[in-house]
Write a protein that holds these residues in place. Structure first.
Motif, mmCIF file in Angstrom:
data_model
loop_
_atom_site.group_PDB
_atom_site.id
_atom_site.type_symbol
_atom_site.label_atom_id
_atom_site.label_comp_id
_atom_site.label_asym_id
_atom_site.label_seq_id
_atom_site.Cartn_x
_atom_site.Cartn_y
_atom_site.Cartn_z
ATOM 1 N N SER A 69 -13.018 -1.296 8.323
ATOM 2 C CA SER A 69 -13.443 -0.176 7.478
ATOM 3 C C SER A 69 -12.454 0.972 7.680
ATOM 4 O O SER A 69 -11.276 0.785 7.437
ATOM 5 C CB SER A 69 -14.882 0.216 7.792
ATOM 6 N N HIS B 285 -8.008 -9.288 6.083
ATOM 7 C CA HIS B 285 -7.666 -7.878 5.811
ATOM 8 C C HIS B 285 -6.183 -7.704 5.539
ATOM 9 O O HIS B 285 -5.814 -6.856 4.731
ATOM 10 C CB HIS B 285 -8.249 -6.972 6.879
ATOM 11 N N TRP C 214 -8.367 -4.471 0.644
ATOM 12 C CA TRP C 214 -9.011 -3.547 -0.317
ATOM 13 C C TRP C 214 -7.974 -2.703 -1.035
ATOM 14 O O TRP C 214 -8.223 -2.222 -2.144
ATOM 15 C CB TRP C 214 -10.169 -2.765 0.283
ATOM 16 N N ASP C 215 -6.785 -2.537 -0.437
ATOM 17 C CA ASP C 215 -5.706 -1.847 -1.167
ATOM 18 C C ASP C 215 -5.392 -2.605 -2.455
ATOM 19 O O ASP C 215 -5.252 -2.012 -3.539
ATOM 20 C CB ASP C 215 -4.428 -1.763 -0.320
ATOM 21 N N GLN D 208 -11.999 -7.012 5.241
ATOM 22 C CA GLN D 208 -12.042 -5.598 4.825
ATOM 23 C C GLN D 208 -13.099 -5.435 3.730
ATOM 24 O O GLN D 208 -13.601 -6.427 3.190
ATOM 25 C CB GLN D 208 -10.664 -5.159 4.295
ATOM 26 N N TRP E 268 -2.586 -5.722 1.897
ATOM 27 C CA TRP E 268 -3.888 -5.392 2.480
ATOM 28 C C TRP E 268 -4.966 -5.658 1.445
ATOM 29 O O TRP E 268 -4.752 -5.445 0.240
ATOM 30 C CB TRP E 268 -3.937 -3.927 2.906
ATOM 31 N N ARG F 1 -2.272 10.333 12.794
ATOM 32 C CA ARG F 1 -2.581 8.911 13.006
ATOM 33 C C ARG F 1 -3.560 8.738 14.170
ATOM 34 O O ARG F 1 -3.776 9.651 14.967
ATOM 35 C CB ARG F 1 -1.285 8.149 13.319
ATOM 36 N N PRO G 32 0.820 -1.225 0.000
ATOM 37 C CA PRO G 32 0.000 0.000 0.000
ATOM 38 C C PRO G 32 0.849 1.268 0.000
ATOM 39 O O PRO G 32 0.516 2.251 -0.631
ATOM 40 C CB PRO G 32 -0.810 -0.124 1.292
ATOM 41 N N TYR H 38 -5.975 11.409 9.721
ATOM 42 C CA TYR H 38 -6.368 10.110 9.177
ATOM 43 C C TYR H 38 -7.814 10.088 8.684
ATOM 44 O O TYR H 38 -8.168 10.870 7.811
ATOM 45 C CB TYR H 38 -6.103 9.106 10.291
ATOM 46 N N TRP H 39 -8.665 9.253 9.258
ATOM 47 C CA TRP H 39 -10.032 9.152 8.742
ATOM 48 C C TRP H 39 -10.989 10.129 9.434
ATOM 49 O O TRP H 39 -12.192 9.952 9.398
ATOM 50 C CB TRP H 39 -10.541 7.711 8.906
ATOM 51 N N TYR I 41 3.414 0.483 5.181
ATOM 52 C CA TYR I 41 2.550 -0.704 5.015
ATOM 53 C C TYR I 41 3.247 -1.763 4.159
ATOM 54 O O TYR I 41 3.040 -1.825 2.937
ATOM 55 C CB TYR I 41 1.242 -0.291 4.326
ATOM 56 N N PHE J 134 1.493 6.602 -2.257
ATOM 57 C CA PHE J 134 0.498 5.632 -1.801
ATOM 58 C C PHE J 134 -0.135 4.926 -3.001
ATOM 59 O O PHE J 134 -0.612 5.565 -3.942
ATOM 60 C CB PHE J 134 -0.565 6.355 -0.963
ATOM 61 N N ASP K 196 -10.716 2.750 10.154
ATOM 62 C CA ASP K 196 -10.087 2.783 11.482
ATOM 63 C C ASP K 196 -10.684 3.760 12.527
ATOM 64 O O ASP K 196 -11.520 3.392 13.301
ATOM 65 C CB ASP K 196 -8.588 3.092 11.346
ATOM 66 N N TYR L 295 6.547 -3.893 10.693
ATOM 67 C CA TYR L 295 5.182 -3.431 10.923
ATOM 68 C C TYR L 295 4.683 -3.999 12.240
ATOM 69 O O TYR L 295 4.715 -5.207 12.457
ATOM 70 C CB TYR L 295 4.248 -3.878 9.784
HETATM 71 C C1 2M8 Z 1 -4.947 1.485 7.339
HETATM 72 O O1 2M8 Z 1 -5.080 0.439 8.273
HETATM 73 C C2 2M8 Z 1 -3.953 -0.164 8.908
HETATM 74 C C3 2M8 Z 1 -4.469 -1.267 9.818
HETATM 75 O O2 2M8 Z 1 -5.100 -2.242 9.059
HETATM 76 C C4 2M8 Z 1 -3.115 0.808 9.732
HETATM 77 O O3 2M8 Z 1 -3.625 1.842 10.165
HETATM 78 O O4 2M8 Z 1 -1.943 0.516 9.972
HETATM 79 C C5 2M8 Z 1 -6.353 1.820 6.805
HETATM 80 O O5 2M8 Z 1 -6.343 3.031 6.086
HETATM 81 C C6 2M8 Z 1 -6.861 0.678 5.941
HETATM 82 O O6 2M8 Z 1 -8.106 1.016 5.385
HETATM 83 C C7 2M8 Z 1 -5.857 0.363 4.841
HETATM 84 O O7 2M8 Z 1 -6.286 -0.771 4.133
HETATM 85 C C8 2M8 Z 1 -4.462 0.100 5.430
HETATM 86 C C9 2M8 Z 1 -3.381 -0.038 4.371
HETATM 87 O O8 2M8 Z 1 -3.430 1.047 3.480
HETATM 88 O O9 2M8 Z 1 -4.071 1.180 6.294
#
Ligand code: 2M8
Length: 423
Positions: free
Chosen positions: A163, A73, A37-38, A108, A35, A197, A26, A352-353, A31, A411, A165, A83
């Motif tokens: 979803s 996920h 959905w990535d 995910q 992952w 974060r 990702p 973040y979200w 990361y 990203f 976080d 990680y």
């Molecule tokens: C984020 O999630 C991971 C944990 O799974 C993290 O925060 O370390 C989220 O944005 C998640 O939706 C995404 O799939 C992942 C990798 O980009 O990072």
């Protein structure tokens, strides 16, 4: 080279640099694993430039599937990557249905069937469909079988990591969880600024949920038996589209897509029921708490699945998605769509979200507006999104006021979805 060609070339370069062979990471440092959905979103971008590599991405993710159907996920293909929390926290090898490779124990948003459709439309490959459709169907069945909580067809998530976080819509549900003390040093802290974060308190609660799920082999008797259970409209809208796409894919090989098509129909009806005329948005549901709109972008997500009728879609666009006070561009915050309404007390433009603009969210909304017949509105959001990556690069997320790149640099899904939006 035109500016479109150069943006596309830079996006391809990001994907190439993040390519770990079996899967595209990702992000380069934050990361290092695969992952769920990535990878699906990356495959949607790869469909535009290298469908064969896109198929590798799908196959690698499916190597992590559990024999009960779940596609996890995270798939920890590389054991020595930097990680934390890593595979040791999940202990997937203790679970009878887990595969040989270490994975997390949760799932995910199921974008994968839609990615397989994008790959097939770009470069039809019947043998590939015959190989992967049974696994996609098994995952969707698993979601309905283990995550349904009533007759509606909607499914619940059992961890915020399933979803977005630390989105404020999960705050009340998380506040009921006693946090654990963290027994590891978070690796995100080494790469990113704390203000971008989740907090340690949130991480303590994420770990407490993992611990309680792990005690039950990640298979609570029902979602309402899980400590956290939430009817996330982003997840459910993505599943509705994925079920339709799966039915379509079965049609391509003369297979039986009736179950998937019926799954999509039920989900659509249930999502439509959640419309809130006063809020011009949809109501979410905390299975252990309240039902209502949350002032987060998930309230708008049924647009992705084409749920609103034209009147509702126009109202939602004007009064929510594009409203300067809520999720839309304004004089002091020209970048949209914010992940949290600017009128919400929880809005934080950097964290973040909890407010920043994300390229994947905009991509879902662009495709949804197109699906709903709002072509001009979709085009406006598509252009703004491409201007953002042009200005600030392929960041994980962006400050809505300044457009400053936040989170991980380079990203992958931002690059991949820019490629899709350019095509
Ligand atoms: C984020 O999630 C991971 C944990 O799974 C993290 O925060 O370390 C989220 O944005 C998640 O939706 C995404 O799939 C992942 C990798 O980009 O990072």
């Amino acid at each position: 080279m035109t500016s479109v060609q150069s943006l596309a070339a830079r996006a391809v370069e990001v994907l190439r640099r993040n390519d770990a062979g079996l899967f595209v990471k990702p992000g380069p440092r934050v990361y290092p694993f695969q992952w769920n959905w990535d990878s699906a979103l990356v495959a949607i971008g790869l469909a535009r430039v290298d469908p064969e590599r896109g198929r590798v991405e799908v196959r690698s993710l499916l190597r992590g599937r559990w024999s009960d159907g779940m596609v996890p996920h995270i798939v920890f293909h590389l054991q020595d990557a930097d990680y934390k929390p890593g595979p040791e926290v999940w202990g997937s090898s203790e679970c009878p249905s887990a595969p040989g490779v270490a994975t997390s124990g949760i799932t995910q948003p199921p974008v994968l069937a839609s990615a397989v459709r994008a790959l097939h439309e770009a470069d039809p490959d019947r043998a590939f469909l015959e190989e992967v459709l049974p696994a996609l169907d098994a995952w969707h069945r698993w979601l309905h079988g283990t995550r349904s909580f009533d007759e509606s067809g909607l499914v619940a998530i059992v961890h915020p990591w399933e979803s977005a976080d630390n989105a404020p819509r999960f705050d009340a549900a998380l506040a009921r969880i006693d946090p654990r003390e963290l027994t590891f040093a978070r690796s995100d802290r080494r790469h990113l600024h704390d203000a971008e974060r989740p907090t340690d308190l949130e991480y303590g609660r994420y770990m407490a949920i993992v611990e309680r799920l792990r005690e039950r082999g990640y298979r609570p008797a029902s979602p309402s038996e899980a400590p956290f259970a939430y009817v996330d409209l982003a997840f459910n809208s993505i599943l509705a589209v994925a079920e339709d796409d799966l039915a379509w894919l079965f049609g391509e090989i003369g297979g039986d897509g009736k179950r998937a098509a019926a799954g999509a129909t039920r989900l659509r009806a249930a999502l439509a029921e959640r419309w809130d005329e006063t809020e011009a948005a949809y109501r979410e549901r905390d299975l252990h708490g309240a039902d209502g709109t949350t002032q987060t972008v998930a309230d708008l997500f049924p647009v992705y699945a084409g749920i609103p009728d034209e009147r509702q879609a126009r109202k939602l666009f004007a009064e929510s998605m594009w409203s300067p006070e809520r999720f839309g561009p304004s004089e002091d915050a020209p970048w949209a769509v914010t992940t949290v309404s600017k009128s919400s007390a929880a809005y934080d433009p950097r964290r973040y979200w909890r407010g920043p603009v994300w390229i994947n969210i905009n991509w879902f909304l662009v495709r949804g507006l197109e699906r709903g017949g709002l072509a001009a509105e979709a085009e406006e959001l598509r252009r703004l999104t491409l201007r953002l990556v042009e200005t600030s690069g392929f960041a994980e997320y962006y400050h809505a006021q300044t457009g400053e790149p936040l989170g991980s640099e380079d990203f992958s899904w931002s690059a991949a979805l820019a490629l899709d939006l350019l095509s």
